[in-house]
Design an enzyme around this catalytic site. Structure first.
Site, PDB file in Angstrom:
ATOM      1  CG  ASP A  95      -3.774 -13.912  15.287  1.00  0.00           C
ATOM      2  OD1 ASP A  95      -2.540 -14.105  15.319  1.00  0.00           O
ATOM      3  OD2 ASP A  95      -4.584 -14.773  14.881  1.00  0.00           O
ATOM      4  CG  ASP A 125       3.244 -10.208  18.095  1.00  0.00           C
ATOM      5  OD1 ASP A 125       3.734 -11.355  18.067  1.00  0.00           O
ATOM      6  OD2 ASP A 125       2.223  -9.896  17.476  1.00  0.00           O
ATOM      7  CG  HIS A 147       0.377 -12.803  18.957  1.00  0.00           C
ATOM      8  ND1 HIS A 147       0.486 -12.065  17.784  1.00  0.00           N
ATOM      9  CD2 HIS A 147      -0.662 -13.665  18.750  1.00  0.00           C
ATOM     10  CE1 HIS A 147      -0.422 -12.481  16.916  1.00  0.00           C
ATOM     11  NE2 HIS A 147      -1.135 -13.437  17.482  1.00  0.00           N
TER      12      HIS A 147
END
Length: 306
Positions: free
Chosen positions: A124, A251, A281
């Site tokens: 991320d 994801d 995710h």
């Protein structure tokens, strides 16, 4: 810049996360000092692996990976991004920019900790920040593992799932951090684990960073961060630094970014890039131990080749 600091008693009795926090003070580009927290595991002389988390988590996300990496003889270092975890929290959303977050992590990793021969693991925002560090300071890095992340420039559209997430963050009167982490995970998180993700944020006043991060992702070609990210892509496309993609199979936000990274970075060519099964995710929650073994094997292979 007004800073908030989460009281220490918010971090008592964290499940499976008894690592002693370390702190360093770094200068802010606009003046003053910021305290950044990090935890580490493994031998002090082991090859460093820098584990960068994303939105809206903190180093607690790496509790399943730290012991595996340590057992492999690696020095695993997991900072809390500014505004998250035990790190200081600039209180206004305008205090958070892409450039500042890159600089804050650069100052921690290189000025304060003087890390060299580093393997980056970025997920991320950990990738959005970490890939910039690799592109701008390639001599510091021995390898990269990118997981559920990318390096957006605003030249390509973002997936619908990301826009829905951004809208939710912008409109939520109460930003439920633990519930969001659960929504991005395939596994079921206990109440205690969800509470640990809530711990850094005693109330809404502390949540400027998690509220700001979606809005500073480049989504337009004239975004303030676009030029620097384009330059990073240009540099990454010339680097033969060993590069591995280890993305989850579930994801909807970052899944499409793996192919671009695999094809753009020369050091990714010819590698077996694993797809982690049944992982959303927050891949560290769903498959942390397995993912850590992937990172350890990648890193120790680099050492054997030396």
């Amino acid at each position: 810049m007004r800073l908030l600091r989460t009281p220490d008693d918010r971090f008592t009795d964290l499940p499976d996360f008894d690592h002693e926090p370390h702190y360093v003070d770094i200068p802010d580009p606009d003046g003053g000092l910021l305290r950044i927290a990090y935890v580490e595991a493994g031998p002090a002389d082991g090859q460093p692996v820098l584990l960068l988390h994303g939105e809206p988590t903190w180093s607690f996300l790496y509790r399943k990976m730290l012991p595996v990496l340590a057992d492999a003889g690696l020095r695993a270092i997991a900072p809390d991004l500014v505004g998250f975890g035990r790190s200081d929290k600039p209180a206004e959303m305008v205090d958070h920019t892409y450039a500042k977050h890159v600089e804050w992590m650069r100052a921690l990793a290189f000025d304060a900790l003087d890390l060299r021969d580093v393997v980056l693991f970025g997920q991320d925002w950990g990738g959005l920040i970490g890939l910039r560090l690799v592109a701008e300071h390639p001599d510091r890095f021995a390898g990269v593992v990118a997981s559920n992340t990318g390096l957006p420039t605003g030249d390509e559209g973002m997936p619908k799932a990301w826009w829905a997430f951004r809208e939710m963050v912008e409109n939520a009167q109460v930003f439920d951090i633990g519930r969001l982490v659960q929504a991005g995970s395939q596994s079921t998180l206990s109440e205690e684990v969800q509470a640990a993700y809530d711990a850094p944020f005693p109330n809404e006043m502390y949540k400027a960073a998690p509220r700001a991060m979606p809005s500073i992702v480049p989504t337009q070609p004239d975004d303030p961060a676009t030029e620097a990210n384009r330059a990073a892509w240009t540099k990454l496309s010339t680097l033969d630094i060993p590069f591995l993609c280890a993305f989850g199979d579930s994801d909807p936000i970052t899944g499409g970014m793996a192919e671009r990274l695999r094809t753009a970075v020369p050091g990714a060519s010819g590698r077996n890039h694993p797809t982690i099964q049944d992982a959303g995710h927050f891949i560290q929650e769903d498959a942390g131990e397995h993912l850590a073994r992937v990172v350890a094997e990648f890193t120790t292979t680099l050492s054997r080749r030396d």
